[in-house]
Design a protein around this motif. Sequence first.
Motif, short mmCIF file in Angstrom:
data_model
loop_
_atom_site.label_atom_id
_atom_site.label_comp_id
_atom_site.label_asym_id
_atom_site.label_seq_id
_atom_site.Cartn_x
_atom_site.Cartn_y
_atom_site.Cartn_z
N GLY A 59 0.81 -1.21 0.00
CA GLY A 59 0.00 0.00 0.00
C GLY A 59 0.84 1.26 0.00
O GLY A 59 1.91 1.31 -0.61
N GLY A 60 0.41 2.24 0.75
CA GLY A 60 1.06 3.54 0.79
C GLY A 60 2.30 3.55 1.67
O GLY A 60 2.88 2.52 1.98
N ASN A 61 2.72 4.76 2.03
CA ASN A 61 3.86 4.97 2.91
C ASN A 61 5.14 4.38 2.31
O ASN A 61 5.91 3.71 3.00
CB ASN A 61 3.56 4.40 4.30
CG ASN A 61 4.49 4.97 5.36
OD1 ASN A 61 5.20 5.96 5.11
ND2 ASN A 61 4.51 4.35 6.52
N GLY A 62 5.33 4.63 1.00
CA GLY A 62 6.56 4.18 0.36
C GLY A 62 6.71 2.67 0.33
O GLY A 62 7.81 2.13 0.33
N GLY A 63 5.60 1.94 0.30
CA GLY A 63 5.65 0.50 0.27
C GLY A 63 5.79 -0.14 1.64
O GLY A 63 5.92 -1.35 1.75
N GLN A 64 5.78 0.69 2.69
CA GLN A 64 5.91 0.16 4.05
C GLN A 64 4.61 -0.44 4.57
O GLN A 64 4.62 -1.29 5.45
CB GLN A 64 6.38 1.27 5.01
CG GLN A 64 7.75 1.82 4.65
CD GLN A 64 8.81 0.72 4.68
OE1 GLN A 64 8.92 -0.01 5.64
NE2 GLN A 64 9.57 0.62 3.61
N GLU A 65 3.50 0.04 4.02
CA GLU A 65 2.20 -0.45 4.44
C GLU A 65 1.81 -1.66 3.60
O GLU A 65 1.99 -1.64 2.38
CB GLU A 65 1.16 0.65 4.22
CG GLU A 65 0.26 0.91 5.39
CD GLU A 65 -0.68 2.06 5.07
OE1 GLU A 65 -1.83 1.77 4.72
OE2 GLU A 65 -0.23 3.21 5.18
N VAL A 66 1.30 -2.70 4.22
CA VAL A 66 0.82 -3.87 3.50
C VAL A 66 -0.66 -4.04 3.83
O VAL A 66 -1.04 -4.09 5.00
CB VAL A 66 1.62 -5.13 3.88
CG1 VAL A 66 1.05 -6.35 3.18
CG2 VAL A 66 3.09 -4.96 3.55
N LEU A 67 -1.47 -4.09 2.78
CA LEU A 67 -2.91 -4.19 2.95
C LEU A 67 -3.36 -5.63 2.73
O LEU A 67 -2.90 -6.30 1.80
CB LEU A 67 -3.61 -3.28 1.95
CG LEU A 67 -3.17 -1.81 1.96
CD1 LEU A 67 -3.83 -1.06 0.81
CD2 LEU A 67 -3.51 -1.17 3.30
N LEU A 68 -4.27 -6.10 3.56
CA LEU A 68 -4.85 -7.43 3.43
C LEU A 68 -6.32 -7.30 3.09
O LEU A 68 -7.04 -6.52 3.72
CB LEU A 68 -4.70 -8.23 4.72
CG LEU A 68 -3.29 -8.41 5.26
CD1 LEU A 68 -3.32 -9.18 6.58
CD2 LEU A 68 -2.43 -9.14 4.25
N THR A 69 -6.77 -8.04 2.08
CA THR A 69 -8.16 -8.02 1.67
C THR A 69 -8.67 -9.45 1.61
O THR A 69 -8.04 -10.30 0.96
CB THR A 69 -8.32 -7.36 0.28
OG1 THR A 69 -7.68 -6.09 0.29
CG2 THR A 69 -9.77 -7.20 -0.09
N ASP A 70 -9.79 -9.73 2.26
CA ASP A 70 -10.38 -11.06 2.20
C ASP A 70 -11.00 -11.30 0.83
O ASP A 70 -11.57 -10.39 0.23
CB ASP A 70 -11.45 -11.23 3.27
CG ASP A 70 -10.87 -11.30 4.66
OD1 ASP A 70 -9.68 -11.64 4.78
OD2 ASP A 70 -11.60 -11.01 5.62
N GLY A 71 -10.92 -12.53 0.38
CA GLY A 71 -11.55 -12.93 -0.86
C GLY A 71 -10.68 -12.69 -2.08
O GLY A 71 -9.60 -12.11 -1.98
N PRO A 72 -11.14 -13.15 -3.23
CA PRO A 72 -10.35 -12.99 -4.46
C PRO A 72 -10.27 -11.52 -4.86
O PRO A 72 -11.12 -10.73 -4.48
CB PRO A 72 -11.12 -13.81 -5.48
CG PRO A 72 -12.52 -13.83 -4.98
CD PRO A 72 -12.42 -13.79 -3.48
#
Length: 116
Positions: A59-72
């Motif tokens: 995600g944002g923050n220069g690639g420091q943030e990792v976002l998790l999303t349920d489902g395909p």
Amino acid sequence: MTQYLLSVVQPVGERPAPEAMARIGADVAAFHEELRAAGAWVFAGGLHGPESATVVRVGGNGGQEVLLTDGPWIEAKEHLGGVCIVEAADLDAALEWGRKAARATTLPVEVRPFLG
């Protein structure tokens, strides 16, 4: 030898009846045994449905943030139902394994070589 990915393309929807699944399971087990006997076996496995997926995305923050999303991450009429990795001398040999996989699973199978 080159390694190839045999991807089983599964339609979204109801699974076949238990009797049909038992026959398919036996055919797939026989196919895997044939791969082993030929020295072409690397790995194979089925997958749970796409509703069990979690997408991991930078995600944002220069690639420091990792976002998790349920489902395909996309809606589709088909999804990856399983994989098999084989070693084959060339594309023709890999396609023959793909034909056998399609017969065993009764589903379309995509055959792709690995890079390198």
